[in-house]
Write an enzyme that holds these catalytic residues in place. Structure first.
Site, mmCIF file in Angstrom:
data_model
loop_
_atom_site.group_PDB
_atom_site.id
_atom_site.type_symbol
_atom_site.label_atom_id
_atom_site.label_comp_id
_atom_site.label_asym_id
_atom_site.label_seq_id
_atom_site.Cartn_x
_atom_site.Cartn_y
_atom_site.Cartn_z
ATOM 1 C CG ASP A 62 75.197 78.094 13.042
ATOM 2 O OD1 ASP A 62 74.518 78.670 12.170
ATOM 3 O OD2 ASP A 62 75.428 78.587 14.165
ATOM 4 C CD GLN A 170 76.278 76.237 16.786
ATOM 5 O OE1 GLN A 170 75.156 76.514 17.213
ATOM 6 N NE2 GLN A 170 76.862 76.930 15.834
ATOM 7 C CG ASP A 172 77.205 77.509 25.418
ATOM 8 O OD1 ASP A 172 76.781 77.204 24.279
ATOM 9 O OD2 ASP A 172 76.821 78.517 26.037
ATOM 10 C CG ASP A 202 78.980 84.185 17.175
ATOM 11 O OD1 ASP A 202 78.168 84.810 16.483
ATOM 12 O OD2 ASP A 202 78.766 83.035 17.608
ATOM 13 C CE1 TYR A 206 72.590 85.218 24.922
ATOM 14 C CE2 TYR A 206 73.971 85.022 22.988
ATOM 15 C CZ TYR A 206 72.839 85.503 23.592
ATOM 16 O OH TYR A 206 71.953 86.260 22.870
ATOM 17 C CD GLU A 245 75.633 87.899 17.322
ATOM 18 O OE1 GLU A 245 74.633 87.657 16.639
ATOM 19 O OE2 GLU A 245 76.283 87.004 17.899
HETATM 20 C C1 GLC Z 1 75.521 84.380 15.973
HETATM 21 C C2 GLC Z 1 75.630 84.333 14.467
HETATM 22 C C3 GLC Z 1 74.692 83.290 13.923
HETATM 23 C C4 GLC Z 1 75.023 81.952 14.541
HETATM 24 C C5 GLC Z 1 75.004 82.047 16.073
HETATM 25 C C6 GLC Z 1 75.562 80.800 16.707
HETATM 26 O O1 GLC Z 1 74.294 84.828 16.392
HETATM 27 O O2 GLC Z 1 75.366 85.603 13.920
HETATM 28 O O3 GLC Z 1 74.756 83.209 12.523
HETATM 29 O O4 GLC Z 1 74.114 80.976 14.109
HETATM 30 O O5 GLC Z 1 75.808 83.121 16.518
HETATM 31 O O6 GLC Z 1 76.942 80.730 16.494
#
Ligand code: GLC
Ligand code: CA
Length: 546
Positions: A62, A170, A172, A202, A206, A245
């Site tokens: 990613d 990925q 959590d 990031d 969540y 974010e």
């Molecule tokens: C955020 C990042 C994105 C990534 C995601 C998972 O949204 O901006 O690029 O794929 O997190 O980590």
């Protein structure tokens, strides 16, 4: 001179990907040596703070958001020493640096996950979220809907399902576990000690899960985030910045500012698609509506504004009808669509129309908040939607029309991603070297825009914003004001020339001074103020009482 702790409120940010910016050692992959060599370019461009995409060791499934070691530099990008040098050189040029803090999840290759999956009794087991079934937290939406079918994935090694909000590689982290929280704080301190100025954090909504909820924006998640902020302030009072974010509606993002004791900054996601909508509809309404729906934030806090970034242009924060409209208008080619968004860069989205590119940037830099530019957009770079995932908007920076666009001396076949080479946006035509030689290039325009904005940085970053409501709804006009300084911004969202009558009542007697050329406009009287605008034209007018 002491640094203003609120510097981020006046700053212009520049987002870049180390991998794609400049290759210093000729292996086809951007790195810190290359980036350091390009710092003069960034300082000269006129930005204040760099935000680097993930740079830690990662299997890169990613693009680095799948971290396998939080305390290192991805070997292809260089060493920790290279990073240290980069940071020093950036600071020496007055540039601040934010790095990524990916705290919601790790790579499945991270030793923590490897230990966790190996045995139910491993002390790391509880660092992730496990279940014997895939039935927990039903109804929680899937974010990467083009690739994932569930937020649970079966792990044959662990003999259980693990929870993940993004890719199934990925997992959590489990923020109910205090050890996880402590470890994340230690990781933060590691980078802060090295001298980074803060983090873009990031995927913050969540962090925690609770049965019967959407598992998003939970009070427990805010608690963890406020705890991290508290640690930050204790260790580095008023020195570092946290940027969230949280791709949410303004009223759901507001709690991430809390009482000024959670995040310093958060991106304004819903504004972004509405700028594009307003332009297509030739109507200011979408922008005015969302800004008026945006709650006030505590004094030390700030919105981060952007037009594009490294992800797809997300359409999560619009209605279904608006999304269809955006897809129809901006992503006619189905290849341009990804998840709930559009994977295109700014200039191709705007059909290469220089006037619209200038207008959207002029809006970005004059609305209330701190603007974020995305690398390459300052020269109008194109994209490559035939590359998978979001790679098409992350291609190598186009420095020149020469070999490999000046990005790398490697064999062209070895570049980590192909250069954009189509006739409209290819590097022979769109590149920094060529645009540096012309006063009429987009790059020259962006530098002028950034220079003027910097002269008024406090006003644009911190001033109030009041929308005007002229009868001509194709015109978006607002008054920015701070401590007696007033700038009137007037923009024409349409492709035809427009005339507008503005009610400037209380500004009677002032002389508008156009900020780019310094020309004086007729004095404001008690009568409506009449302006004419070229197609997609805009004015930044400072009101002076001469
Ligand atoms: C955020 C990042 C994105 C990534 C995601 C998972 O949204 O901006 O690029 O794929 O997190 O980590
Ligand atoms: Ca390299």
């Amino acid at each position: 001179m002491a640094v203003d702790p609120l510097w981020y409120k006046d700053a212009v940010f520049y987002e870049l990907h180390v991998r794609s910016f400049a290759d210093g050692n000729g292996d086809g992959i951007g790195d810190f040596v290359g980036l350091t060599q390009r710092l003069d370019y960034l300082a000269d461009l006129g930005v204040d703070c760099l935000w680097l995409l993930p740079m830690s060791p990662s299997p890169q499934r990613d693009d680095g958001y799948d971290i396998a070691d939080y305390r290192g530099i991805h070997p292809q990008y260089g060493t920790l020493e290279d990073f240290r040098t980069f940071l020093q050189e950036a600071h020496a040029r007055g540039l601040k640096v934010l790095t990524e803090l990916v705290l919601n999840h790790t790579s499945d290759q991270h030793p923590w996950f490897q230990e966790a999956r190996a045995s139910r009794t491993s002390p790391r087991r509880d660092w992730y979220v496990w279940s014997d079934t895939d039935q927990g937290y039903p109804g929680v939406r899937i974010i990467f809907r083009d690739t994932e079918r569930s937020n649970w994935t079966w792990d044959p090694v662990a003999g259980q399902y693990f929870w993940h909000r993004f890719f199934s590689h990925q997992p959590d982290l489990n923020y109910d576990n205090p050890e996880v929280r402590e470890e994340i704080w230690r990781i933060m301190r590691f980078w802060l000690e090295l001298g980074v100025d803060g983090f873009r954090v990031d995927a913050v909504p969540y962090l925690l899960e609770r049965e019967g909820t959407s598992c998003e924006n939970l009070p427990e998640t805010h608690q963890v985030l406020r705890w991290l902020r508290q640690r930050l302030e204790e260790a580095y009072p008023h020195q570092k910045v946290l940027l969230a974010e949280a791709n949410m509606w303004p009223e759901d993002v507001r709690p991430y500012f809390a009482n000024g004791d959670e995040f310093h900054m958060a991106f304004h996601f819903p504004l972004m698609p509405r700028l594009f909508m307003a332009l297509r509809l030739e109507d200011r309404k979408p922008v005015v509506e969302i800004m008026e729906r945006t709650p006030a934030v505590p004094e030390p806090c700030q919105w981060g504004l952007f037009l594009r970034n490294h992800d797809e242009l997300t359409l999560e924060m619009v209605t279904d009808i608006e999304r269809d409209y955006m897809w129809d208008e901006y992503a006619k080619d189905p290849l341009a669509r990804l998840n709930l968004g559009i994977r295109r860069r700014l200039t191709p989205l705007l059909e290469g129309d220089r006037r619209r590119v200038e207008l959207t940037n002029a809006l970005l830099l004059s609305l209330r908040g701190s603007p974020f530019l995305y690398y390459g957009d300052e020269i109008g770079m194109g994209d490559n939607i035939s590359l998978g995932d979001r790679h098409g908007v992350r291609t190598p920076m186009q420095w020149s029309g020469g070999y490999n666009a000046g990005f790398s001396s490697a064999d062209t076949d070895r570049l980590h991603a192909p250069l954009v080479a189509n006739p409209l946006y290819g590097y022979p035509v769109v590149n920094v070297a060529a645009q540096s030689q012309s006063d009429s290039s987009l790059l020259a325009f962006m530098k002028r825009l950034l220079r003027v904005r910097r002269q008024k940085a406090r006003l644009f970053g911190r001033g109030t914003l009041r929308f005007l409501r002229p009868a001509n709804h194709r015109v978006l006009a607002y008054v920015r004001e701070l401590e007696g300084e007033v700038v009137l911004v007037v923009t024409n969202l349409s492709g035809a020339a427009q005339a507008v009558e503005l009610e400037l009542g209380e500004l009677e007697g002032a002389i508008p001074v156009e900020l780019f050329g310094g020309s004086l406009f007729p004095r404001v009287s008690h009568a409506p103020y009449v302006l004419t605008l070229a197609p997609y034209g805009f004015y930044w007018l400072e009101l002076r009482w001469l």
